[in-house]
Write an enzyme that holds these catalytic residues in place. Structure first.
Site, PDB file in Angstrom:
ATOM      1  N   LYS A   1     -14.098   1.502  -3.738  1.00  0.00           N
ATOM      2  CA  LYS A   1     -15.096   1.913  -2.733  1.00  0.00           C
ATOM      3  C   LYS A   1     -16.199   2.734  -3.402  1.00  0.00           C
ATOM      4  O   LYS A   1     -17.380   2.536  -3.114  1.00  0.00           O
ATOM      5  CB  LYS A   1     -14.435   2.759  -1.631  1.00  0.00           C
ATOM      6  CG  LYS A   1     -13.590   1.952  -0.664  1.00  0.00           C
ATOM      7  CD  LYS A   1     -13.113   2.834   0.469  1.00  0.00           C
ATOM      8  CE  LYS A   1     -11.956   2.204   1.191  1.00  0.00           C
ATOM      9  NZ  LYS A   1     -11.264   3.104   2.095  1.00  0.00           N
TER      10      LYS A   1
ATOM     11  N   HIS B   1       5.848 -27.518  -0.313  1.00  0.00           N
ATOM     12  CA  HIS B   1       5.078 -28.593  -0.945  1.00  0.00           C
ATOM     13  C   HIS B   1       4.008 -28.036  -1.873  1.00  0.00           C
ATOM     14  O   HIS B   1       3.133 -28.764  -2.319  1.00  0.00           O
ATOM     15  CB  HIS B   1       4.444 -29.475   0.140  1.00  0.00           C
ATOM     16  CG  HIS B   1       5.472 -30.135   1.001  1.00  0.00           C
ATOM     17  ND1 HIS B   1       5.841 -31.462   0.867  1.00  0.00           N
ATOM     18  CD2 HIS B   1       6.269 -29.636   1.984  1.00  0.00           C
ATOM     19  CE1 HIS B   1       6.784 -31.749   1.745  1.00  0.00           C
ATOM     20  NE2 HIS B   1       7.062 -30.653   2.443  1.00  0.00           N
TER      21      HIS B   1
ATOM     22  N   GLU C   1       0.824  -1.207   0.000  1.00  0.00           N
ATOM     23  CA  GLU C   1       0.000   0.000   0.000  1.00  0.00           C
ATOM     24  C   GLU C   1       0.865   1.266   0.000  1.00  0.00           C
ATOM     25  O   GLU C   1       0.435   2.318  -0.449  1.00  0.00           O
ATOM     26  CB  GLU C   1      -0.941  -0.011   1.227  1.00  0.00           C
ATOM     27  CG  GLU C   1      -2.265   0.682   0.983  1.00  0.00           C
ATOM     28  CD  GLU C   1      -3.258   0.523   2.143  1.00  0.00           C
ATOM     29  OE1 GLU C   1      -2.829   0.257   3.284  1.00  0.00           O
ATOM     30  OE2 GLU C   1      -4.462   0.684   1.892  1.00  0.00           O
TER      31      GLU C   1
HETATM   32  O1  PA5 Z   1      -3.131   1.788   6.202  1.00  0.00           O
HETATM   33  C1  PA5 Z   1      -4.212   2.321   5.992  1.00  0.00           C
HETATM   34  O2  PA5 Z   1      -4.322   3.547   6.000  1.00  0.00           O
HETATM   35  C2  PA5 Z   1      -5.465   1.501   5.762  1.00  0.00           C
HETATM   36  O3  PA5 Z   1      -5.191   0.150   5.695  1.00  0.00           O
HETATM   37  C3  PA5 Z   1      -6.455   1.748   6.890  1.00  0.00           C
HETATM   38  O4  PA5 Z   1      -5.840   1.433   8.091  1.00  0.00           O
HETATM   39  C4  PA5 Z   1      -7.718   0.913   6.716  1.00  0.00           C
HETATM   40  O5  PA5 Z   1      -8.324   1.216   5.513  1.00  0.00           O
HETATM   41  C5  PA5 Z   1      -8.691   1.146   7.867  1.00  0.00           C
HETATM   42  O6  PA5 Z   1      -9.015   2.499   7.951  1.00  0.00           O
HETATM   43  P1  PA5 Z   1      -9.645   3.116   9.254  1.00  0.00           P
HETATM   44  O7  PA5 Z   1      -8.673   3.015  10.347  1.00  0.00           O
HETATM   45  O8  PA5 Z   1      -9.946   4.548   8.896  1.00  0.00           O
HETATM   46  O9  PA5 Z   1     -10.903   2.336   9.527  1.00  0.00           O
END
Ligand code: PA5
Length: 426
Positions: A414, A299, A278
């Site tokens: 989303k 395996h 990410e």
């Molecule tokens: O690293 C990130 O920013 C994302 O993975 C968020 O943590 C994830 O989308 C969850 O978001 P939130 O903490 O706003 O619910």
């Protein structure tokens, strides 16, 4: 406590050409001047963290351990993976403790959610809901369900003492709800993004509830910060690791495969996949992070790693001494032919599997392999390791001219999903 062996991956000479870049990027991290600099709070967090909040985390965790049997931790992505990774890495997959931790809020799966809800019926549970934005759909749906079940079981007033939240200090729907209902809240600081938040209340609160020593984790992170916040490339193994990733990327590798020999570390690999995937996977750039657990996956994917397309390199995390071990017993008949191993422990076999596989993949298969050695898995080393990887990720992404702290790509699905669900404004 932590060592990097790159002898089966790159030549030490590659570091020379990176010295200037490392100096520049290290300054960007330390002076908080790089792209996304509003989210560099994690870099000094091990020395800057709020001591009062950590004290309150430990007090509330003690209360929860004394009053409930189960804690349901409700969150997703960076608000979930770190706590789960640490819990499993430290306690194992079949641990026994007076407090059971269950994760929810990380899926829309009707099967999983319905099973957890069924399991909780009539049980004495508390909830820890974690969301920075306070609006994440998976987390919000799960929390709504859990809150209703709890209120049905113990009543609205008593449920207020059983619901805890980690969220933004001021903003968001969750914060508003907490203020209205009077739930105890902990802060996910504004300058730390989800996937860099494991050493904040996001990770520390559930882990303290699980009986994990969070002070030791923070100490480990402090030690790591001391070791890695400089551009001394001869000694800074965190930046050496980041450079090796960059070098691999620029020399035709597109996949970094994380390898462990411990199933209880597979969630740590999931955390790594989120952190690097990410943070770096933007603008059509970045290594794809993958993970395998050996010897199990020898395996299955082992064939590809040995002999398949030469797209990947391996980063092996090897913990040298397990927290538990078991001897292979003698058998009078020896029909399975295993008596040659009698009296040996399983860690001996696991390490030989590691040595044999390393030779096979690096020498016969031509796969570059680097190894991160940990003397053992404990709170201190894990805190150190979390910081090591976050810092390496910052360096690595900046070397690619990528902002490591945003995630523009995750919004597109989303929008489509909300449109299809009929959410107002989509
Ligand atoms: O690293 C990130 O920013 C994302 O993975 C968020 O943590 C994830 O989308 C969850 O978001 P939130 O903490 O706003 O619910």
């Amino acid at each position: 406590m932590i060592k990097l062996d790159y002898s089966k991956c790159v030549d030490v000479k590659i570091f020379d050409s990176y010295k200037e870049d490392v100096k520049r990027v290290n300054k960007m991290i330390n002076e908080k001047s790089g792209p996304g600099n509003d989210y560099l709070g994690w870099a000094d967090w091990p020395i800057n963290y709020d001591r009062d909040e950590v004290r309150r985390i430990k007090e509330c965790a003690n209360y929860i351990r004394g009053h409930f049997d189960i804690l349901v931790v409700c969150g997703i992505g960076g608000s979930y993976l770190g706590a789960r990774a640490a819990l499993e890495a430290l306690k194992g997959l079949k641990y026994q403790d007076k407090m059971e931790i269950i994760f929810m809020g990380q899926t829309f799966s009707p099967n999983y959610v319905a099973q957890v809800m069924e399991y909780l019926k009539g049980k004495n549970f508390a909830i820890c809901v974690i969301s920075k934005s306070g609006t994440t759909t998976e987390t919000s749906i799960s929390f709504r369900l859990l809150k209703q079940l709890l209120e049905e079981q113990v009543g609205k007033e008593a449920s207020k003492k059983a619901i805890y939240a980690v969220t933004d200090k001021e903003r968001g729907a969750l914060k508003t709800l907490c203020n209205q209902e009077g739930y105890e809240t902990f802060v996910l600081p504004g300058d730390i993004g989800g996937r860099y938040s494991v050493l904040t209340a996001v990770g520390l609160f559930p882990l303290a509830c699980a009986g994990i020593d969070i002070d030791e984790m923070l100490k480990g992170a402090q030690e790591a910060r001391e070791l890695y916040n400089n551009d001394d490339l001869d000694h800074n193994i965190c930046y050496q690791y980041a450079i090796i990733r960059d070098y691999m990327y620029r020399h035709d590798k597109s996949v970094e495969m994380y390898v462990t020999y411990e199933p209880q570390m597979s969630q740590l690999s999931e955390w790594l996949k989120q952190l690097f995937g990410e943070s770096e996977g933007k603008e059509k750039k970045g290594l794809l992070p993958g993970s395998v657990t050996f010897s199990t996956d020898l395996h299955s994917l082992g064939q590809f790693l040995q002999d398949g397309s030469p797209v990947l390199f391996e980063t092996i995390i090897n913990v040298l001494s397990p927290n538990q071990d078991i001897l292979i017993p003698h058998d009078n008949e020896d029909l399975d032919g295993l008596n040659y191993l009698e009296g040996k422990n399983l860690e001996f076999v696991n390490q030989k599997a590691f040595e044999g596989t390393l030779k096979a993949h690096s020498e016969d298969g031509g796969v570059p392999c680097q190894i991160i050695y940990l003397d053992k898995m404990n709170e201190r080393n894990l805190g150190h390791l979390f910081y090591f990887f976050m810092r390496a990720c910052g360096m690595s992404a900046y070397l690619l001219d990528i902002n490591p702290f945003n995630q523009p790509g995750v919004e597109i699905y989303k929008r489509n999903m909300f449109h299809l669900l009929g959410k107002k404004g989509y």
